[in-house]
Write a protein that holds these residues in place. Sequence first.
Motif, short mmCIF file in Angstrom:
data_model
loop_
_atom_site.label_atom_id
_atom_site.label_comp_id
_atom_site.label_asym_id
_atom_site.label_seq_id
_atom_site.Cartn_x
_atom_site.Cartn_y
_atom_site.Cartn_z
N LEU A 97 0.72 -1.34 -0.01
CA LEU A 97 -0.05 -0.07 -0.02
C LEU A 97 0.76 1.23 -0.09
CD1 LEU A 97 -2.77 -1.00 2.35
CD2 LEU A 97 -2.97 -1.17 -0.14
N SER A 98 1.91 1.13 0.61
CA SER A 98 2.83 2.47 0.80
C SER A 98 3.43 2.75 -0.59
CB SER A 98 3.99 2.24 1.92
OG SER A 98 4.63 1.01 1.42
N GLU A 99 3.71 1.69 -1.40
CA GLU A 99 4.18 1.97 -2.76
C GLU A 99 3.27 2.26 -3.66
OE1 GLU A 99 6.15 -0.68 -6.61
OE2 GLU A 99 5.71 -1.96 -4.57
N VAL A 100 1.89 1.77 -3.62
CA VAL A 100 0.86 2.49 -4.16
C VAL A 100 0.74 3.94 -3.91
CG1 VAL A 100 -1.86 2.51 -4.78
CG2 VAL A 100 -0.56 0.35 -4.59
N VAL A 101 0.59 4.31 -2.83
CA VAL A 101 0.47 5.80 -2.36
C VAL A 101 1.55 6.43 -2.89
CG1 VAL A 101 0.47 7.39 -0.10
CG2 VAL A 101 -1.02 5.28 -0.30
N LEU A 207 -9.52 -9.84 -7.57
CA LEU A 207 -10.02 -8.59 -7.12
C LEU A 207 -8.99 -7.60 -7.03
CD1 LEU A 207 -12.44 -9.75 -4.34
CD2 LEU A 207 -13.26 -8.64 -6.48
N LEU A 208 -7.68 -7.96 -6.61
CA LEU A 208 -6.78 -7.03 -6.60
C LEU A 208 -6.24 -6.87 -7.88
CD1 LEU A 208 -4.74 -5.43 -4.77
CD2 LEU A 208 -3.40 -7.25 -4.33
N SER A 209 -6.01 -7.70 -8.53
CA SER A 209 -5.18 -7.37 -9.86
C SER A 209 -6.08 -6.46 -10.81
CB SER A 209 -5.40 -8.78 -10.64
OG SER A 209 -4.77 -8.75 -12.04
N VAL A 210 -7.53 -6.68 -10.78
CA VAL A 210 -8.37 -5.87 -11.36
C VAL A 210 -8.41 -4.42 -10.98
CG1 VAL A 210 -10.80 -5.38 -12.10
CG2 VAL A 210 -9.81 -7.85 -12.17
N LEU A 211 -8.27 -4.45 -9.68
CA LEU A 211 -8.49 -3.02 -9.01
C LEU A 211 -7.15 -2.27 -9.37
CD1 LEU A 211 -9.98 -1.35 -7.34
CD2 LEU A 211 -9.18 -2.30 -5.19
N ILE A 212 -6.05 -3.07 -9.49
CA ILE A 212 -4.84 -2.42 -9.91
C ILE A 212 -4.61 -2.08 -11.15
CG2 ILE A 212 -2.35 -2.78 -10.50
CD1 ILE A 212 -2.75 -2.43 -7.63
N ILE A 225 3.56 -2.24 -10.02
CA ILE A 225 3.69 -2.24 -8.58
C ILE A 225 4.65 -3.51 -8.02
CG2 ILE A 225 2.60 -2.10 -6.43
CD1 ILE A 225 2.01 0.27 -8.02
N LYS A 226 5.72 -3.02 -7.93
CA LYS A 226 6.65 -4.28 -7.51
C LYS A 226 6.60 -5.02 -6.40
CE LYS A 226 10.51 -1.43 -9.65
NZ LYS A 226 11.89 -0.97 -9.63
N SER A 227 5.96 -4.54 -5.27
CA SER A 227 5.62 -5.41 -4.22
C SER A 227 4.48 -6.25 -4.38
CB SER A 227 5.48 -4.36 -2.95
OG SER A 227 4.59 -3.31 -3.14
N LEU A 228 3.77 -6.15 -5.33
CA LEU A 228 2.34 -6.83 -5.76
C LEU A 228 2.73 -8.43 -5.55
CD1 LEU A 228 -0.46 -7.00 -6.24
CD2 LEU A 228 -0.12 -6.70 -8.71
N ALA A 229 3.83 -8.80 -6.08
CA ALA A 229 4.15 -10.13 -6.52
C ALA A 229 4.66 -10.67 -4.81
CB ALA A 229 5.54 -10.23 -7.04
N SER A 232 1.15 -11.16 -3.08
CA SER A 232 0.31 -12.18 -3.65
C SER A 232 0.89 -13.56 -3.00
CB SER A 232 0.39 -12.14 -5.15
OG SER A 232 -0.34 -10.95 -5.75
N GLU A 233 2.19 -13.62 -2.81
CA GLU A 233 2.66 -14.78 -2.01
C GLU A 233 2.34 -14.98 -0.90
OE1 GLU A 233 4.93 -18.45 -2.10
OE2 GLU A 233 4.55 -16.96 -3.90
N VAL A 234 2.66 -13.90 -0.46
CA VAL A 234 2.16 -13.91 1.36
C VAL A 234 1.01 -14.30 1.66
CG1 VAL A 234 2.21 -12.64 3.62
CG2 VAL A 234 4.03 -12.38 2.14
N LEU A 235 -0.07 -13.89 0.74
CA LEU A 235 -1.56 -14.01 0.85
C LEU A 235 -2.03 -15.03 0.11
CD1 LEU A 235 -2.59 -10.30 1.18
CD2 LEU A 235 -2.23 -11.96 3.08
N SER A 236 -1.40 -16.02 -0.36
CA SER A 236 -1.72 -16.86 -1.45
C SER A 236 -2.78 -17.96 -1.00
CB SER A 236 -0.45 -17.85 -1.85
OG SER A 236 -0.04 -18.56 -0.52
N GLU A 237 -3.12 -18.30 0.42
CA GLU A 237 -3.88 -19.16 0.83
C GLU A 237 -5.36 -18.32 1.14
OE1 GLU A 237 -3.65 -22.19 1.18
OE2 GLU A 237 -1.74 -22.15 0.52
#
Length: 237
Positions: A97-101, A207-212, A225-229, A232-237
């Motif tokens: 989120l900080s990268e997006v901002v 939902l996040l991919s479409v929102l980006i 957004i470099k931190s997106l990957a 996605s890995e951390v929230l994969s479950e």
Amino acid sequence: MLVKTRGIVLNYIKFRESSIITKIYTEQLGVQSYIVNSVRKKGTGSRIALFQPFTLLDLVVYTSHKGGLSRISEYKSAYPFATIPFDIRKSSILLFLSEVVARTVKEEEENQPLFNFLFNAIIYFDEQEQGFENFHLLFLLQLSHHLGFGPSSGKEIVEQVAFSANAQSLTSAPPVLALQALEVYYDQLLHATEPVEIPNGRVRRELLSVLIRYYQLHVDKLGEIKSLAILSEVLSE
């Protein structure tokens, strides 16, 4: 001239041996960049933890009409985090989120509603012990309203993304039909009065991919957004 202000750290880069150049969204002056000396010292003298993304600071800063890099006279934590540094899921969400901002908020002037939203949202996030899986989605939807392109419905998001160039790359299914299935979740998030139930990590990532992509349509040169990957890995479950 010295100005006392609160600030939200967006990022920093290393500068020389022990210094940094940090970008901070300030309450009084908008986005500013500062040189901070001797914060990367080894041992107990290091204060680099205070300049991690979305750290909340109380500042006394120098200002100049000439613009460019300035310096910080005084800085201290405005709100010590209780949970974020100790939870990989939370810290990954905050990094993203900080990268997006940092890529979307550019104004070098006061914007009290936007600052209050960011400051209070970060504190709220730190206070949540569970049920924060959708926080980044809610945050991005609310941020889009402060940036001037907030959607009124899930249909608005889906239609803009589905009929944009490269929409096919978002999914292997026909874009409109595949994305229409997400409308109901966006509507629930936009008008949420209670926690929204999203079935699983796969739907949350869609939902996040479409929102980006929606953000990319509205923010010039938003880029990748470099931190997106990582998120996605951390929230994969």
